[in-house]
Design a protein around this motif. Structure first.
Motif, short mmCIF file in Angstrom:
data_model
loop_
_atom_site.label_atom_id
_atom_site.label_comp_id
_atom_site.label_asym_id
_atom_site.label_seq_id
_atom_site.Cartn_x
_atom_site.Cartn_y
_atom_site.Cartn_z
N ALA A 48 9.35 -6.79 5.56
CA ALA A 48 8.37 -7.50 4.76
C ALA A 48 7.54 -8.42 5.65
O ALA A 48 7.91 -8.72 6.78
N GLY B 123 4.63 -0.35 9.88
CA GLY B 123 5.88 -0.29 9.13
C GLY B 123 6.10 -1.47 8.21
O GLY B 123 7.01 -1.43 7.37
N ALA B 124 5.30 -2.53 8.34
CA ALA B 124 5.49 -3.72 7.50
C ALA B 124 5.17 -3.41 6.04
O ALA B 124 4.18 -2.75 5.74
N ARG B 125 6.01 -3.87 5.14
CA ARG B 125 5.76 -3.70 3.71
C ARG B 125 4.65 -4.64 3.27
O ARG B 125 4.55 -5.78 3.74
N LEU B 126 3.81 -4.16 2.36
CA LEU B 126 2.72 -4.96 1.81
C LEU B 126 3.02 -5.24 0.35
O LEU B 126 2.92 -4.35 -0.49
N ILE C 129 -2.77 2.37 5.53
CA ILE C 129 -1.53 2.05 4.82
C ILE C 129 -1.04 3.29 4.08
O ILE C 129 -1.82 4.20 3.79
N GLN D 246 4.88 4.87 -0.09
CA GLN D 246 6.13 5.60 0.01
C GLN D 246 6.88 5.53 -1.32
O GLN D 246 7.00 4.44 -1.90
N LYS E 266 9.38 2.69 -2.48
CA LYS E 266 9.31 1.62 -1.48
C LYS E 266 8.01 0.84 -1.54
O LYS E 266 7.92 -0.28 -1.05
N SER F 197 3.09 0.24 2.72
CA SER F 197 3.42 -0.33 4.03
C SER F 197 2.34 0.07 5.02
O SER F 197 1.57 1.02 4.79
#
Length: 231
Positions: A2, A41-44, A73, A76, A79, A82
């Motif tokens: 995150a 790879g960071a979640r948004l 971006i 997923q 999920k 990201s």
């Protein structure tokens, strides 16, 4: 993974409530991804982004859809959104297309640009050299964007310009990392000055060759960066 941000970072992400709000939000997000503030790879998370930027979910979602269409971006299943991870294979394909399109832009700029556009392009390279001497990712991206704006305007092909801007968005995060190396930065400036010399001589063939070689060198540096991250 995150997003982790500080109060000062939050302030830098704030946007003004003006016409074109979606474009402002999208541009702030692009810059955050390009500079590594939002790493691959960071979640948004929408709630966090809305608070960080001071915008509604409607405006944010419109901007996120734009970035998703650009490939920056990824959604997923189970999920959420990201920051996209650029694989070595994808990066290689992107740089191959970029080389051909920039080579075309080089030919067209040598053929069609005005003396004023030529002068402005040289000034933009001088500005890039200044940024490299005291590297800042945001200043670098702004200077590089201006360089390409001048090049593409002088080339006079809006279709190629639109395609290249999308490609540049995809590779921006790799470009910043590779050019933070002093060796690559100095080499890049030498390549761009050689490119300018060819353009000022209105030598379309040499401009194309130098431009393609510059992109290929950038690709080598970017792929090396990816390889180091994914040994």
């Amino acid at each position: 993974m995150a997003l982790m941000t500080s109060t000062s970072d939050d302030m830098s992400m704030k946007v003004q409530t003006l016409p074109g709000l979606r474009e402002q939000v999208a541009e702030r997000l692009r810059m955050a991804i390009a500079t590594g503030k939002f790493p691959a790879g960071a979640r948004l998370i929408e709630r966090e982004l809305c608070e960080m930027m001071g915008v509604s979910r409607t405006s944010l979602r419109e901007a996120l859809r734009e970035l998703q269409a650009d490939g920056l971006i990824t959604l997923q299943p189970n999920k959420g959104l990201s920051v996209s991870v650029v694989s070595e294979e994808t990066a290689r394909s992107i740089y191959e297309v970029r080389a051909m399109l920039e080579g075309l832009a080089a030919r067209l700029f040598a053929r069609h640009s005005t003396a004023e556009q030529m002068r402005e392009l040289r000034q933009s390279v001088d500005r890039l050299a200044e940024v490299y001497d005291n590297f800042s990712s945001e200043a670098f991206i702004a200077a590089k964007t201006h360089f390409y704006d001048v090049l593409l305007e002088g080339a006079g092909n809006p279709v190629a310009a639109d395609m290249l801007r999308r490609i540049h968005t995809r590779v921006s995060q790799l470009r910043v990392v590779s050019l933070s190396s002093a060796t690559r930065a100095q080499q890049s400036i030498r390549e761009l000055r050689e490119f300018l010399d060819a353009l000022e001589q209105r030598d379309e063939e040499r401009a194309w060759q130098v431009c393609v070689a510059h992109v290929e060198a950038a690709a080598t540096a970017a792929l090396k960066t990816i390889g180091a991250k994914n040994p």
